[in-house]
Design an enzyme around this catalytic site. Structure first.
Site, PDB file in Angstrom:
ATOM      1  N   LYS A   1     -12.014 -11.643 -15.064  1.00 47.06           N
ATOM      2  CA  LYS A   1     -12.324 -11.756 -16.497  1.00 47.06           C
ATOM      3  C   LYS A   1     -11.722 -13.018 -17.131  1.00 47.06           C
ATOM      4  O   LYS A   1     -12.386 -13.696 -17.911  1.00 47.06           O
ATOM      5  CB  LYS A   1     -11.772 -10.510 -17.202  1.00 47.06           C
ATOM      6  CG  LYS A   1     -12.250 -10.337 -18.603  1.00 47.06           C
ATOM      7  CD  LYS A   1     -13.521  -9.547 -18.612  1.00 47.06           C
ATOM      8  CE  LYS A   1     -13.962  -9.133 -19.987  1.00 47.06           C
ATOM      9  NZ  LYS A   1     -15.172  -8.300 -19.901  1.00 47.06           N
TER      10      LYS A   1
ATOM     11  N   ASP B   1     -19.269 -11.153 -20.792  1.00 44.21           N
ATOM     12  CA  ASP B   1     -19.823 -11.311 -19.444  1.00 44.21           C
ATOM     13  C   ASP B   1     -21.300 -11.715 -19.475  1.00 44.21           C
ATOM     14  O   ASP B   1     -21.713 -12.670 -18.812  1.00 44.21           O
ATOM     15  CB  ASP B   1     -19.678 -10.019 -18.621  1.00 44.21           C
ATOM     16  CG  ASP B   1     -18.243  -9.537 -18.591  1.00 44.21           C
ATOM     17  OD1 ASP B   1     -17.358 -10.344 -18.900  1.00 44.21           O
ATOM     18  OD2 ASP B   1     -18.021  -8.356 -18.266  1.00 44.21           O
TER      19      ASP B   1
ATOM     20  N   HIS C   1       7.705  -7.794  -4.082  1.00 43.60           N
ATOM     21  CA  HIS C   1       6.364  -8.211  -4.547  1.00 43.60           C
ATOM     22  C   HIS C   1       6.419  -9.561  -5.279  1.00 43.60           C
ATOM     23  O   HIS C   1       6.688  -9.591  -6.476  1.00 43.60           O
ATOM     24  CB  HIS C   1       5.786  -7.135  -5.459  1.00 43.60           C
ATOM     25  CG  HIS C   1       5.423  -5.894  -4.725  1.00 43.60           C
ATOM     26  ND1 HIS C   1       4.192  -5.706  -4.147  1.00 43.60           N
ATOM     27  CD2 HIS C   1       6.157  -4.799  -4.418  1.00 43.60           C
ATOM     28  CE1 HIS C   1       4.179  -4.536  -3.534  1.00 43.60           C
ATOM     29  NE2 HIS C   1       5.345  -3.962  -3.681  1.00 43.60           N
TER      30      HIS C   1
ATOM     31  N   GLY D   1       0.840  -1.197   0.000  1.00 44.66           N
ATOM     32  CA  GLY D   1       0.000   0.000   0.000  1.00 44.66           C
ATOM     33  C   GLY D   1       0.869   1.239   0.000  1.00 44.66           C
ATOM     34  O   GLY D   1       2.068   1.164   0.277  1.00 44.66           O
TER      35      GLY D   1
ATOM     36  N   GLU E   1       3.988 -11.281  -6.204  1.00 42.17           N
ATOM     37  CA  GLU E   1       2.843 -11.404  -7.118  1.00 42.17           C
ATOM     38  C   GLU E   1       3.134 -10.845  -8.508  1.00 42.17           C
ATOM     39  O   GLU E   1       2.389 -11.084  -9.458  1.00 42.17           O
ATOM     40  CB  GLU E   1       1.609 -10.709  -6.513  1.00 42.17           C
ATOM     41  CG  GLU E   1       1.636  -9.189  -6.453  1.00 42.17           C
ATOM     42  CD  GLU E   1       2.362  -8.611  -5.229  1.00 42.17           C
ATOM     43  OE1 GLU E   1       3.251  -9.304  -4.685  1.00 42.17           O
ATOM     44  OE2 GLU E   1       2.071  -7.468  -4.848  1.00 42.17           O
TER      45      GLU E   1
ATOM     46  N   CYS F   1       5.345  -6.136   1.397  1.00 42.76           N
ATOM     47  CA  CYS F   1       5.720  -4.722   1.392  1.00 42.76           C
ATOM     48  C   CYS F   1       5.089  -4.004   2.597  1.00 42.76           C
ATOM     49  O   CYS F   1       5.403  -4.339   3.732  1.00 42.76           O
ATOM     50  CB  CYS F   1       5.312  -4.103   0.053  1.00 42.76           C
ATOM     51  SG  CYS F   1       6.115  -2.545  -0.289  1.00 42.76           S
ATOM     52  N   TYR F   2       4.173  -3.071   2.376  1.00 43.06           N
ATOM     53  CA  TYR F   2       3.530  -2.393   3.507  1.00 43.06           C
ATOM     54  C   TYR F   2       2.902  -3.411   4.462  1.00 43.06           C
ATOM     55  O   TYR F   2       2.925  -3.244   5.677  1.00 43.06           O
ATOM     56  CB  TYR F   2       2.454  -1.432   2.981  1.00 43.06           C
ATOM     57  CG  TYR F   2       1.706  -0.696   4.078  1.00 43.06           C
ATOM     58  CD1 TYR F   2       2.199   0.500   4.598  1.00 43.06           C
ATOM     59  CD2 TYR F   2       0.517  -1.205   4.600  1.00 43.06           C
ATOM     60  CE1 TYR F   2       1.528   1.158   5.612  1.00 43.06           C
ATOM     61  CE2 TYR F   2      -0.157  -0.549   5.617  1.00 43.06           C
ATOM     62  CZ  TYR F   2       0.345   0.638   6.116  1.00 43.06           C
ATOM     63  OH  TYR F   2      -0.322   1.290   7.119  1.00 43.06           O
TER      64      TYR F   2
END
Ligand code: XMP
Length: 513
Positions: free
Chosen positions: A369, A227, A169, A55, A171, A82-83
């Site tokens: 998605k 969708d 990170h 963040g 991710e 991280c944060y």
């Protein structure tokens, strides 16, 4: 599912959704929750693990977002990123400081303990950093398990309490073996099993819809996009022709769109579909309207009226199906800043009114998605719809600057078709977020044969983007641009000039209106 749930506490990182997706890629279900979720709410959800996102805040400031302290008593494994690492460390007595040597981008990570979270990793690897603050003192019970040149404490572990933290990170794709770190956390530390699969999602969802709807009826607005198509297919699988789909032809569609919808849903899937021809109705209402916001409002309202009129006539309908996706429902508490300014009034089939007092069915509201596309593929949806670039609810009306008339619609439709055809032929369609033509409200002088022309200008807009929030103009090869321009000018009557839009978002937006 709850037995294998990972919660991601959102502290405002730009990568929060990416963390959720990385977890799901391991076939483990994940949900994003606000950072201030209480310990008792977490307990009720019974997750196998918690991931605290990064963040933009600084933990040592008074106003920074902090989690409920009692989460530490829950004895649920945690990974702070991280944060997220800094905030947990600080809660447990560690120290975080601002440093001048900020790290952004790639850094070399040295692994100090190749086990647990870092099991199976190389001794040093490239990681992705994005921070200015550092952990300078470890909380009691923790060990340093990784460092970089600038961050002596870049990864921490308290094996006993199963609390881990990384300054970088995992991710992000640029972190080498980031996926391995995530899977180590899920399977070695949280002891998850991998049972979140699209095939079982379809089976469970169909059973759930069957049970919920019983002998009643559902209506669903189709837009031609992925969708609403996947929503309809799932419900159709559950209740067959008791699902009534409605497709509104507002006259603002691209060439052959109506035909494709009919071919797919009526002929191929044999669905109960009504196509309503409202072309004249929309065109009449748009007559003389040039203001973009006014166009959007008129189209949105008219759409609702047509849909309601039709729905009222159908007897025994109790449910309205919507193609809401997970990114639309994530309940984020903004860590900073006020409400974002309204740039444009968005309209889509998903935003239908609820005056009709219908119960909502939203089978895709937990999905991203790419997961929706995966399901669509499994249900046999054609590639054309599955991989369709986004198309705005107000359609071509916001790509015709100025008055929307039959004649101008027809010019734009023809130009747009040539553009899409060339983009597809050049194999660029799937790499580009959106590619479309815009009809400008000006005429320019040209020469064709030996005669002077005074005709319309078409602008080409091709952008790359990840989520439509920011975008860059695509570097389409000159040869492709040349083909597009040639074809439009030669084949579309009324156009003598083509330009290429080289603006990014921000400051421009993707659509011109
Ligand atoms: P802008 O123009 O705001 O567009 O940069 C961002 C993305 O949203 C799409 N868009 C819409 N989609 N209803 C929709 O469903 C709308 O009213 C609408 N307006 C813009 C746009 O095509 C782009 O993908």
């Amino acid at each position: 599912m709850a037995k294998n749930l990972i919660l991601i506490m959102d502290f405002g990182s730009q990568y929060t959704q990416l963390i959720a997706r990385r977890v799901r890629e391991n076939n483990v279900f994940s949900l994003i929750v606000p950072y201030n979720i209480t310990a008792s709410e977490i307990k009720n959800l019974a997750p196998k693990g918690l991931i605290l996102s990064g963040g933009p805040a600084n933990t040592y400031r008074k106003v920074s977002p902090k989690p409920d302290k009692s989460i530490l008593k829950l004895k649920i494994p945690m990974l702070g990123i991280c944060y997220g690492m800094q905030v947990v460390a600080q809660l447990l007595g560690g120290k975080v400081k601002f440093s001048k040597g900020r790290e952004y981008g790639r850094a070399e990570l040295f692994i100090d303990e190749q086990k647990d979270l870092f099991k199976g990793l190389a001794a040093n690897l490239t990681c992705w950093m994005s921070h200015g603050d550092y952990l300078t003192k470890l909380p009691k019970g923790f060990r340093t398990i990784g460092h970089t040149l600038n961050a002596p404490i870049a990864a921490i572990a308290d094996k006993k309490r199963a609390i881990y933290g990384v300054q970088f990170h995992p991710e992000v794709i640029h972190t080498q073996s980031g996926d391995k770190i995530v899977s180590n956390f899920l399977f070695r530390i949280c002891k998850c099993s991998s049972n979140w699969r699209m095939a079982s999602f379809i089976k469970d969802t169909v059973a759930k819809i069957k049970k919920e709807v019983g002998k009643k009826r559902v209506i669903c607005g189709l837009s031609g996009g992925v969708d609403s198509a996947v929503t309809a297919l799932l419900i159709h699988k559950a209740i067959g022709r008791r699902l009534r789909c409605i497709f509104i032809d507002n006259g603002l569609l691209r060439k052959n769109e109506l035909q494709q919808v009919k071919k797919t849903f009526l002929e191929h899937f044999k669905m109960n579909l009504v196509c309503i021809d409202s072309r004249q109705r929309f065109l009449n209402r748009l007559k003389g309207i040039t203001d973009p916001e006014e166009k959007r409002k008129i189209i949105g309202n008219e759409f609702i009226k047509v849909f309601e009129d039709k729905a009222k006539k159908l007897k025994g309908v109790n449910f309205l199906a919507q193609g809401t996706l997970y990114p639309d429902v994530i309940e984020s508490v903004p860590a900073f800043g006020g409400p974002t300014a309204k740039i444009k009034t968005h309209h889509n089939v998903g935003g239908l009114p609820l005056k009709m007092k219908l119960k909502l069915i939203e089978p895709l509201r937990d999905l991203f998605k790419d997961e929706v596309r995966n399901i669509g593929k499994r249900l046999g949806l054609i590639e054309n719809i599955l991989m369709r670039q986004p198309f705005p609810g107000p359609g071509l009306a916001i790509r015709i600057l100025g008055d929307v008339t039959d004649e101008r619609l027809s010019i734009l439709r023809e130009a747009d078709e040539r553009l899409l055809d060339e983009i597809k032929k050049a194999d660029l369609y799937d790499q580009i977020w959106q590619s479309f033509a815009v009809l400008l409200p000006i005429k320019t002088v040209g020469v064709m044969g030996d005669a002077r022309t005074y005709e319309n200008v078409v602008a080409i807009r091709c952008v790359t983007s990840v989520d439509g929030m920011t975008a860059d103009w695509a570097t389409v090869p000159y040869e492709v641009l040349a083909k597009i321009s040639n074809r439009i000018i030669n084949e579309v009557k009324g156009v003598n000039r083509v330009t290429y839009d080289i603006s990014s978002k921000p400051p421009a937006t993707i659509e011109w209106e």
